[in-house]
Structures are given as C-alpha cells and as structure tokens.
Write an enzyme that holds these catalytic residues in place. Structure first.
Site, PDB file in Angstrom:
ATOM      1  CG  HIS A   1      -2.361   0.264   0.888  1.00 57.12           C
ATOM      2  ND1 HIS A   1      -3.050  -0.462  -0.053  1.00 57.12           N
ATOM      3  CD2 HIS A   1      -3.237   1.189   1.373  1.00 57.12           C
ATOM      4  CE1 HIS A   1      -4.290  -0.006  -0.131  1.00 57.12           C
ATOM      5  NE2 HIS A   1      -4.426   1.001   0.710  1.00 57.12           N
TER       6      HIS A   1
ATOM      7  CG  ASP B   1      -6.260   8.856  -2.327  1.00 58.35           C
ATOM      8  OD1 ASP B   1      -6.855   7.802  -2.010  1.00 58.35           O
ATOM      9  OD2 ASP B   1      -6.803   9.782  -2.952  1.00 58.35           O
ATOM     10  N   GLY B   2      -4.858   6.395  -3.766  1.00 61.45           N
ATOM     11  CA  GLY B   2      -4.775   5.893  -5.131  1.00 61.45           C
ATOM     12  C   GLY B   2      -4.201   4.492  -5.266  1.00 61.45           C
TER      13      GLY B   2
ATOM     14  N   GLY C   1      -5.587   1.432  -4.818  1.00 59.47           N
ATOM     15  CA  GLY C   1      -6.443   0.501  -5.546  1.00 59.47           C
ATOM     16  C   GLY C   1      -6.435   0.776  -7.034  1.00 59.47           C
TER      17      GLY C   1
ATOM     18  CB  SER D   1      -3.594  -2.392  -7.420  1.00 59.14           C
ATOM     19  OG  SER D   1      -5.020  -2.401  -7.405  1.00 59.14           O
TER      20      SER D   1
END
Length: 348
Positions: A197, A201-202, A204, A207
């Site tokens: 992770h 932010d961002g 997901g 990925s």
C-alpha cells in the site's frame, strides 16, 4: 521487514483450478491474436468502450463518480473537470491512455510507478502525487451499505521504497530467469503491491492500472477491448474477500496468495470470453435488429439497454432503443420496470 523472493514460486505446487485457468487463458490468448490480425476494423469501437468502462469502474470502486454525460465528455476531451471527482477520473483516463499506447516502453521499476502515480494526480492540487506515503495507512473495504472496514495494516512508510524496489526486481527476475508463467507472477506482484500500500491515496486504482500494464507486457492484451476494471467492480465483494484471505499472515511470510490468484485469473478468463462473444457480434454483416437479437440471445435473466450497447458497439443508443421497443411490441421480449430501472427479459 518482509523479504520478497519470487524464486520460491517456481517450486510451489498449484491446484487443478489454477492450472485449468492458465491453460484456458493461453488458448484464448492464441485465438485473440487471430482476431487482432483478421478483424482490426471491428475492434476499434471495443477499445473506446473499454477505456470508458475502465475509467468509470475503477473510480467507482473508490466512490469517485460523475454522470454518464459528463464521463463521456471527459473521456473524449470535450470538457474540463468541474470538481475533485472529475479531476481524479481524468487523471485515471490519462494514465490508462499512457499504458495503452506505451506499455512496451514502461519497465516495471519504482521510478516509473511513481511517474504513473504522479500523472494520476496531475489535475489535483495535492502534494502526494508521485511520492510514496509519508504517513501510515490501511487497506479498507467498502461494503454494500457504504460502511468501510479495515482488512489489512500495510508496511510502514519508511519500509515502502525498498519494498517496491524489491518486488519490481523480483518480478523482473521471475519473468526473465525463473521460468515461471506470468499468469502466476502477475497476481502475486499485484497482491504484494496492495499489501505494501505504497501511496497516501490511489493504491487501488494504481493496482488495477499496473495489472493492465503487466498483462500487456506479457502479451495478454484483452484489457484493451474488455474492461477488467468493470469486471472487478461487478464482483467487488469477491475481490475484497480474495484479497483479505490472501493477506493473512503476509507480514510473517506464511500467507497463501491462492485466493487472489484464482480471483484475478477468473476475471481475466471472463474478459477473454466476453471479447470473443463481442467480436463475433460486431464482425458479422447483420442488420441492426439482427445484431440486437443475437446479443439478446447471449443473455440469461434480466438485461438492460446498456448490456446490449456493450455487445453491439457499432449501433447507436437510439437505434438500440428503437429495436428493443419493436421487439417488445412483437412479443419477443418483455419489458420490466420503468425509468432508470428498466430491464428486459427474453421470452421462451
């Protein structure tokens, strides 16, 4: 800190389901090469639809959305973003375009991942675009009722740069030296990326963009024509469950990525099967009505106008509406619901 060693993948025994997935995807990949060589003109509309769906779905998973009209305008560069959500949507579209057009020239390296992340936030007035996280974060899942639950605590910020460098190095070695099928290595890389992770932010969205990039670089270009992000959105609960199951004991290096591998391979296979179905529909010299009827015949249970538009990219919205109205009047299909809830059912 967790140690990454993808050479161990070569010695693992995979169950029959994973082996079957890999075999079927290899077969689909071979057939897709024939379609790409024989029917390039018919595939152009599929590309445009997939781009729009991918941009919409990947952002929708994170609760980022706009209207359909605004989405189409943003995707086609016919407007400028009005708010934060639209800025994030436009950033995603730009990164997706970069991957579509340049994947052969984007190596799997930390600095390239950072550049893609920076582009993702190129329209935003934030300072963290293109930088690894500087505060601890966690992997949350958004449930159907809108609530969020923590399913995993990732690496600390100080561990992140080395971890991303390590998984990139291990991925390259696994693909180049370890003689491991990319369809095994790609889900493991993406799973490790999500567990690290690396961004404030961002994560997901990155990925899913990296999944597309890795697949393209290994010759699996189905995501160019069928949105993988859309399929993940539809099966979001299964996605989170697979991620959660595969992440147990990740820090201790005793986790089992099998659930996530199966989920991602199942998603890829479903996309290939949709591709073959759609390209057959658009390649036949049929009337608009014949194309809609053929599309309807592939559906079980309720289907919507949007479902038919996806399967018939050469036909305009108004034409599909007229054909569906005619088929209802002819007694071929039934209309259920009204307004936004309108759907259709095939008659026996």
């Amino acid at each position: 800190m967790r140690i990454f060693d993808y050479s161990k993948i070569k010695d693992r025994q995979w169950d029959k389901e994973i082996i079957n997935y890999i075999g079927l995807i290899h077969e689909c990949k071979g057939r897709q090469q024939l379609y790409l060589a024989q029917k390039p003109d018919e595939l152009y509309r599929l590309v445009e639809i997939a781009k729009r769906q991918s941009t919409e779905a990947s952002n929708e998973i994170e609760g980022i959305r706009t209207t359909q009209a605004r989405l189409k305008q943003l995707i086609s560069d016919k407007t400028t973003p009005k708010n934060r959500d639209e800025k994030e949507i436009l950033g995603y579209r730009n990164v997706l375009n970069i991957i579509h057009e340049n994947y052969e020239y984007i190596p799997i390296r930390s600095n390239y991942i950072l550049q893609l992340h920076k582009e993702l936030y190129s329209f935003m007035d934030v300072s963290y675009g293109g930088k690894f996280k500087n505060t601890p974060n966690e992997i949350d899942a958004t449930l159907e009722d809108g609530s969020r639950v923590c399913i995993f605590k990732p690496l600390e910020p100080f561990e992140t740069p080395d971890a991303i460098r390590d998984i990139c190095d291990e991925y390259d070695k696994a693909i180049s030296n370890y003689d491991i099928d990319p369809l095994i290595v790609i889900p493991i890389f993406i799973h490790d990326f999500l567990c690290i992770h690396p961004f404030n932010d961002g994560n997901g969205r990155m990925s899913r963009l990296l999944t597309t990039l890795l697949l393209y670089r290994s010759g699996y270009v189905v995501g160019k024509y069928i949105s993988l992000e859309k399929k993940i959105q539809i099966t979001k609960n299964e996605y989170y469950n697979a991620l959660s199951s595969s992440s147990k004991n990740w820090m201790e290096e005793t986790n089992d990525e099998t659930p996530f591998i199966k989920y991602l391979l199942g998603t890829i296979l479903a996309a290939y099967r949709d591709f073959e179905e759609r390209v057959n529909l658009v390649s036949k010299k049929l009337t608009s009505k014949e194309m809609v009827v053929n599309a309807i015949n592939t559906k079980f249970g309720k289907f919507t106008k949007s479902d038919i538009l996806e399967l018939c990219p050469e036909i305009g919205r108004a034409t599909v509406e007229n054909v569906l109205k005619e088929l209802v009047e002819d007694g071929v299909i039934d209309r259920v619901g009204s307004g936004r809830s309108t759907a259709y059912l095939r008659k026996n």
